[in-house]
Design a protein around this motif. Structure first.
Motif, PDB file in Angstrom:
ATOM      1  N   THR A 145      87.732 -50.799 -39.836  1.00  0.00           N
ATOM      2  CA  THR A 145      88.737 -51.519 -39.036  1.00  0.00           C
ATOM      3  C   THR A 145      88.627 -51.120 -37.560  1.00  0.00           C
ATOM      4  O   THR A 145      88.679 -51.963 -36.660  1.00  0.00           O
ATOM      5  CB  THR A 145      90.161 -51.205 -39.562  1.00  0.00           C
ATOM      6  OG1 THR A 145      90.236 -51.659 -40.913  1.00  0.00           O
ATOM      7  CG2 THR A 145      91.239 -51.863 -38.724  1.00  0.00           C
ATOM      8  N   ALA A 205      92.510 -55.371 -40.199  1.00  0.00           N
ATOM      9  CA  ALA A 205      92.853 -54.317 -41.164  1.00  0.00           C
ATOM     10  C   ALA A 205      92.971 -54.896 -42.573  1.00  0.00           C
ATOM     11  O   ALA A 205      92.494 -54.308 -43.550  1.00  0.00           O
ATOM     12  CB  ALA A 205      94.154 -53.631 -40.747  1.00  0.00           C
ATOM     13  N   TYR A 208      89.878 -55.191 -44.488  1.00  0.00           N
ATOM     14  CA  TYR A 208      89.279 -53.937 -44.966  1.00  0.00           C
ATOM     15  C   TYR A 208      90.225 -53.170 -45.895  1.00  0.00           C
ATOM     16  O   TYR A 208      90.135 -51.947 -46.028  1.00  0.00           O
ATOM     17  CB  TYR A 208      88.870 -53.055 -43.780  1.00  0.00           C
ATOM     18  CG  TYR A 208      87.642 -53.583 -43.060  1.00  0.00           C
ATOM     19  CD1 TYR A 208      86.389 -53.583 -43.679  1.00  0.00           C
ATOM     20  CD2 TYR A 208      87.745 -54.097 -41.778  1.00  0.00           C
ATOM     21  CE1 TYR A 208      85.269 -54.074 -43.029  1.00  0.00           C
ATOM     22  CE2 TYR A 208      86.634 -54.591 -41.117  1.00  0.00           C
ATOM     23  CZ  TYR A 208      85.402 -54.574 -41.747  1.00  0.00           C
ATOM     24  OH  TYR A 208      84.288 -55.066 -41.108  1.00  0.00           O
TER      25      TYR A 208
END
Ligand SMILES: Cc1cc2nc3c(=O)[nH]c(=O)nc-3n(C[C@H](O)[C@H](O)[C@H](O)COP(=O)(O)OP(=O)(O)OC[C@H]3O[C@@H](n4cnc5c(N)ncnc54)[C@H](O)[C@@H]3O)c2cc1C
Length: 456
Positions: free
Chosen positions: A233, A294, A297
């Motif tokens: 991220t 984010a 991931y």
């Protein structure tokens, strides 16, 4: 110390601002990490550049070492008086000498701390962003090339020191750099002294860049199933050019320590703390973009904190990580060490290091200014267990060599001190001999903080 002609001469100069008291000397011979205390022969509390120059001249005449001292928060054995000598404490040099609001710069005496400067700037709409957590002196921060949580947006001391006043080893006073935003005039002596850890001279004044306080600041926190999800991220955020102001990684061990210490209930998983600066809509937009990355991931619970008290609570918890770690093992001592790698190698470097820590059985939470590729281990060690220390030394050495093999450095911000001298040759090769020539040209008697950075 009766009969010591240097001490007598310094006492005549400084009166009771020269101390040979044991407690004062011991306080000045020990940094904030685990390194052994090595006390200087005396501590001189200087109040001006002229006084520093007079002290250094006397030390040069008597062939005695000089160790500059700011607030003593360094971590790599930088302030030990390995060969005795006189510690020059500049913490009483507290004046803000100039504030140029239109040009966004200021000049301060070396003992001003970063928090004192920001308090002074409070009503101007300006601030000085470099934040190493500890309330360090700006002279010490320049001397260690400090950075911290928001270097990803604002750079390090190297990027933000515009000029210096320095007392050289023979007592000469020079001014380097200036107020112009750029200059092609000659060698860049400012950057030579930034990061020199007191080995080339005593910094007495620092010219600094300032920044406008952003209209809006938003903080966010996000936990991940895996360390690699968190680090990926970070990588994509940086590669996407999103100008995050802070992006900090805490691994699950660090989160556990922080939860216990700050009475938080964050999920015990690898976690990223973010801060976004800009206008209200731009800070929000950045947070939304990072939230999407984010999510891709495996990040969950992406939580925003726009209110100042929530932001402060979050960041205070992050800043207290060192103390949270020490609280994990009552009576423990802490050893903080850092490396920095190109961002594309960050995940690999952290994951291999975590594996090594777990296999060696030592307690060492990981925390990182990961937007710069910089991460830290804090070894939490039992001072009565030599085996603990040995294991930590092994993990540290392997981490440094791993970082170097990845094109990184043995220290991103804590500096070399006495503790990382052994890695300098591996990192810089023949360049170390040039560093030694520079050192000897400026300090032929090797009196300025000897036994630090390199052997002479
Ligand atoms: C809890 C904690 C968290 C920290 N986090 C960070 C972090 O995130 N990032 C980071 O970069 N650092 C961090 N540090 C380390 C530390 O705060 C920095 O290294 C800081 O820059 C040291 O400043 P100081 O004033 O305490 O210097 P000191 O410790 O007093 O001195 C450090 C070195 O600089 C030299 N020096 C000091 N003043 C002068 C001067 N006026 N002229 C010439 N040389 C001088 C000394 O001789 C010594 O070699 C942390 C420390 C602690 C305790």
């Amino acid at each position: 110390m009766p009969g010591d002609p240097l001490i007598d001469a310094l006492r005549a100069l400084l009166g009771d601002r020269l101390s040979t008291a044991r407690a004062v000397r011991e306080h000045h011979g020990k940094d904030s990490s685990f390194h052994a205390m090595e006390a200087p022969d005396a501590v001189a509390f200087a109040e001006s550049t002229e006084e520093v120059s007079a002290i250094v001249k006397l030390c040069a005449e008597h062939g005695r070492p000089v160790i500059p001292f700011g607030t003593g928060t360094s971590l790599e054995g930088q302030i030990q008086a390995t060969k005795g000598g006189i510690c020059i404490d500049v913490s009483a040099m507290q004046q803000i000498l100039e504030l140029n609001e239109s040009d966004l710069d200021c000049r301060v005496q070396a003992g001003v701390t970063r928090k004192a400067l920001n308090t002074h700037l409070r009503d101007t709409g300006l601030f000085f962003p470099i934040d190493p957590g500890a309330d360090a002196s700006l002279g010490g921060m320049a001397a260690t090339s400090a950075s911290g949580t928001n270097a990803v947006r604002y750079g390090t001391m190297r990027d933000n020191v515009m000029g210096l006043t320095v007392v050289l080893a023979d007592g000469r006073v020079i001014r380097t750099g200036g107020r112009a935003r750029k200059s092609s005039a000659g060698y860049d002596l400012t950057r030579l002294f930034v990061g020199s850890e007191g080995t080339l001279g005593v910094i007495t004044e620092v010219q600094l860049r300032l920044y406008g306080i952003p209209e809006a600041m938003t903080a966010a926190v996000c936990s991940f199933e895996s360390l690699s999800g968190a680090v990926d991220t970070v990588i994509l955020t940086i590669q996407s050019g999103i100008p995050v102001a802070r992006i900090e990684l805490l691994d699950e061990h660090q989160i556990d320590a922080v939860n216990r210490y700050a009475k938080l209930d964050l999920p015990v998983k690898p976690t990223l703390f973010f801060e976004f600066h800009g206008t209200e809509s731009w800070a929000r937009e950045q947070a939304e973009m990072v939230g999407e990355i984010a999510e891709g991931y495996g990040g969950s619970n992406f939580e925003w904190a726009t209110k100042q008290e929530d932001r402060n609570r979050l960041w205070q918890a992050r800043h207290n990580a060192w103390y949270a770690n020490l609280a994990l093992k009552p009576g423990a001592m802490g050893w903080a060490t850092d490396v920095c790698v190109p961002i594309s190698r960050l995940a690999e470097c952290i994951l291999e290091t975590r594996k090594d820590i777990d296999e060696s059985g030592v307690l060492a939470p990981i925390v990182g200014h990961v937007g710069d590729g910089n991460f830290h281990l804090t070894f939490v060690l039992d001072p009565n267990d030599p085996d603990d220390m040995k294991k930590a030394e092994g993990v540290n050495e392997r981490m440094v060599m791993r970082a170097l093999a990845m094109g990184g450095t043995c220290t991103g911000e804590h500096g070399v001190g006495s503790s990382k001298m052994k890695f300098l040759q591996a990192e810089h090769g023949e360049s170390v001999s040039v560093m030694r020539q520079v050192k000897l040209a400026l300090d032929p008697q090797n009196l300025m903080n000897p036994g630090k950075i390199l052997t002479v």
